[in-house]
Design a protein around this motif. Structure first.
Motif, mmCIF file in Angstrom:
data_model
loop_
_atom_site.group_PDB
_atom_site.id
_atom_site.type_symbol
_atom_site.label_atom_id
_atom_site.label_comp_id
_atom_site.label_asym_id
_atom_site.label_seq_id
_atom_site.Cartn_x
_atom_site.Cartn_y
_atom_site.Cartn_z
ATOM 1 N N ARG A 49 -4.804 106.114 -33.246
ATOM 2 C CA ARG A 49 -5.116 105.603 -34.585
ATOM 3 C C ARG A 49 -6.311 106.398 -35.124
ATOM 4 N NH1 ARG A 49 -5.490 100.003 -36.913
ATOM 5 N NH2 ARG A 49 -7.373 99.890 -38.193
ATOM 6 N N TYR A 50 -6.123 107.063 -36.247
ATOM 7 C CA TYR A 50 -7.184 107.841 -36.877
ATOM 8 C C TYR A 50 -7.651 107.105 -38.133
ATOM 9 C CZ TYR A 50 -5.471 111.645 -33.920
ATOM 10 O OH TYR A 50 -5.079 112.417 -32.850
ATOM 11 N N GLU A 51 -8.902 106.717 -38.162
ATOM 12 C CA GLU A 51 -9.487 106.073 -39.322
ATOM 13 C C GLU A 51 -10.457 107.045 -39.989
ATOM 14 O OE1 GLU A 51 -11.346 102.395 -38.412
ATOM 15 O OE2 GLU A 51 -9.716 101.665 -37.141
ATOM 16 N N THR A 52 -10.283 107.291 -41.266
ATOM 17 C CA THR A 52 -11.210 108.132 -42.009
ATOM 18 C C THR A 52 -12.004 107.249 -42.956
ATOM 19 O OG1 THR A 52 -9.692 110.008 -41.900
ATOM 20 C CG2 THR A 52 -11.454 110.126 -43.526
ATOM 21 N N HIS A 53 -13.283 107.094 -42.669
ATOM 22 C CA HIS A 53 -14.162 106.266 -43.488
ATOM 23 C C HIS A 53 -14.937 107.164 -44.446
ATOM 24 C CE1 HIS A 53 -13.479 102.750 -40.929
ATOM 25 N NE2 HIS A 53 -13.548 103.590 -39.911
ATOM 26 N N CYS A 54 -15.011 106.752 -45.691
ATOM 27 C CA CYS A 54 -15.757 107.498 -46.706
ATOM 28 C C CYS A 54 -16.871 106.627 -47.261
ATOM 29 C CB CYS A 54 -14.840 107.931 -47.853
ATOM 30 S SG CYS A 54 -13.539 109.076 -47.341
ATOM 31 N N VAL A 82 -14.501 110.389 -39.140
ATOM 32 C CA VAL A 82 -13.182 110.151 -38.549
ATOM 33 C C VAL A 82 -13.374 109.428 -37.216
ATOM 34 C CG1 VAL A 82 -11.119 111.217 -37.562
ATOM 35 C CG2 VAL A 82 -12.111 112.129 -39.661
ATOM 36 N N VAL A 83 -12.727 108.277 -37.082
ATOM 37 C CA VAL A 83 -12.794 107.490 -35.851
ATOM 38 C C VAL A 83 -11.422 107.526 -35.191
ATOM 39 C CG1 VAL A 83 -13.307 105.237 -34.842
ATOM 40 C CG2 VAL A 83 -14.512 105.985 -36.922
ATOM 41 N N CYS A 84 -11.359 108.049 -33.977
ATOM 42 C CA CYS A 84 -10.088 108.205 -33.250
ATOM 43 C C CYS A 84 -10.030 107.170 -32.133
ATOM 44 C CB CYS A 84 -9.971 109.606 -32.666
ATOM 45 S SG CYS A 84 -10.254 110.923 -33.854
ATOM 46 N N ILE A 85 -9.017 106.312 -32.159
ATOM 47 C CA ILE A 85 -8.889 105.236 -31.162
ATOM 48 C C ILE A 85 -7.486 105.274 -30.568
ATOM 49 C CG2 ILE A 85 -9.101 102.775 -30.731
ATOM 50 C CD1 ILE A 85 -10.770 102.548 -33.251
ATOM 51 N N PRO A 86 -7.342 105.613 -29.291
ATOM 52 C CA PRO A 86 -6.003 105.591 -28.662
ATOM 53 C C PRO A 86 -5.470 104.159 -28.578
ATOM 54 C CG PRO A 86 -7.559 106.897 -27.376
ATOM 55 C CD PRO A 86 -8.357 106.148 -28.394
#
Length: 459
Positions: free
Chosen positions: A398-403, A448-452
């Motif tokens: 899961r890739y979360e892109t926070h701005c 960018v937060v990457c969570i398997p």
């Protein structure tokens, strides 16, 4: 081509110019790199072949993404004059993508300059310049009056007592497989109540360097070791490794303590710095004070993950993982630098340039940058106070892109990048959404937060 950094006794540093122009039917840059990949890997000096191969192959993966991006509607004006400055001190991955995204950003070509000295990339770049669409030197030079800063880039590993210590120690024991990439693990923060157990696990898993690794790391290792000993730092190393250059950890308050003999270093020490913390708040404070651009966070508590994701100022955050990449996400590894991946990587090359100190512009000009940002056409003071988030799931991650909004004052005197003046004299927009994308590019900060899946958030 000049290869020294900064001014010299003979006067300002002169950078030679190569010109790039688009010709229909010619070989693409990606095709050229793919075709000559073996030769490009062989051209890399000092760096072990495995590392060079990994960086070049990862860059090709990102290039493939750039090639499939739809046209963003922004076209060059016929009289467009673009200047691109590539820093030789960067990694192979960064150099390739700085070049490729610059090509994707312009349809009439640009003037290309190279800055800095790096024996690793010198022959590699010379081979890149044999790409047919890079012309011979045309005699133009860029005269610099001062050095161009490049921020140190590295990954900080944060280990909480709630994590799987075996998995975390396995990952840290492999930290020296990557040494030149800007996401190399060179700083470790471990919760105090599991510090001793974690360090002993890592110590038992350390493996000797290969001959090529020892050759590459020797000089910087010896310098860092001398710095660590001068502070009386506790050293951690394998009891069975008799080599003089070996994987090593040192208990010091931060990465900078291993670089004191070389304050202008742009690559971190090969000795990993270790420090302890007690609370989540303290861990965030320590990580933010030694911000190398990326963090590998280890915890199985969702609340801790979310608190860290929003509290860390690093642009890239891997949870219970490390160096997971998806080109559709806009990664950044150095403060005040370009991003890689997604449409932003191309848009940034249209609107941002590396600031080059010259007689005409000795320092970056905050007022000019403010004016340039406002000239894009959609800037409204105090309007962008939101925090946006986009989600992308790919290959079990899961890739979360926070701005979040950056201050308009960000592009100040010491900033590495500047915003192109008179932007709409260079480009013409085919629709209004292009202006919003460009403003979003210069005005927002991204993380960018990457969570398997199945690791932290269950499913």
């Amino acid at each position: 081509m000049s290869a020294s950094v900064g001014t010299n006794n003979a006067g300002p540093l002169l950078l030679d110019c190569y010109c790039y122009s688009v010709q229909s039917g010619e070989e693409t840059f990606m095709s050229y790199v793919t075709k000559h990949k073996a030769d490009l890997i062989s051209a890399v000096q000092l760096l072990p072949t495995e590392e060079a191969t990994q960086e070049i192959e990862l860059a090709l993966c990102f290039m493939q993404h750039y090639m499939h991006l739809e046209d963003d509607g922004l076209l060059d004006q016929p009289n467009a004059q673009h200047r691109v400055l590539i820093d030789r001190r960067k990694s192979l991955f960064e150099i390739l993508l700085d070049l490729h995204s610059s090509m994707r950003a312009t349809c009439v070509g640009f003037k290309l300059f190279f800055y800095g000295e790096n024996p690793i990339t010198s022959e590699f770049i010379q081979l890149l310049l044999q790409y047919p669409l890079f012309s011979a030197l045309d005699g133009e030079q860029l005269s610099l009056t001062a050095e161009i800063p490049l921020h140190l880039a590295y990954c900080t590993m944060v280990v909480f007592d709630s994590c799987d210590l075996e998995s975390a120690s396995d990952r840290l024991a492999l930290a020296w497989n990557t040494n030149a990439a800007p996401w190399a693990i060179r700083n470790v923060l471990v919760q105090e109540n599991v510090k001793d157990e974690f360090v002993q696990l890592v110590k038992a898993k350390l493996k000797p360097f290969s001959d090529s690794q020892k050759q590459y790391l020797r000089a910087s290792f010896e310098q860092a070791l001398a710095a660590a000993k001068s502070y009386g730092a506790q050293l951690v190393q394998s009891d069975s490794d008799a080599n003089d250059v070996k994987p090593m950890l040192a208990f010091v308050p931060g990465v900078q303590y291993l670089l004191l003999n070389n304050p202008t270093a742009v690559q971190p020490s090969p000795i990993v710095a270790v420090d302890a913390f007690r609370t989540v708040k303290e861990a965030l404070t320590l990580a933010n004070s030694n911000n190398g651009g990326s963090v590998s966070l280890w915890t199985e508590e969702l609340s801790t993950t979310l608190e860290a994701a929003y509290g860390l100022r690093s642009q890239t955050l891997w949870v219970n993982s490390y160096a997971e990449f998806n080109p559709e996400s806009p990664y950044t590894f150095r403060a005040e630098d370009f991003c890689y991946g997604s449409e932003y990587a191309v848009c940034e090359k249209k609107v941002k340039t590396v600031f080059a100190p010259t007689v005409a512009t000795p320092t970056n000009d905050a007022e000019k940058n403010r004016t340039a940002i406002k000239s894009l056409g959609t800037y409204v003071a105090n309007k962008r106070s939101y925090r946006g988030s986009t989600l992308l799931a790919k290959s079990g991650i899961r890739y979360e892109t926070h701005c979040s909004p950056a201050e308009l004052e960000a592009y100040g005197e010491g900033h590495r990048l500047c915003v192109v003046e008179n932007f709409w004299d260079t480009f013409v927009s085919l629709n209004a959404s292009d202006r919003h994308l460009l403003l979003d590019t210069v005005h927002n900060q991204r993380k960018v937060v990457c969570i398997p899946y199945g690791v932290t958030l269950g499913n």
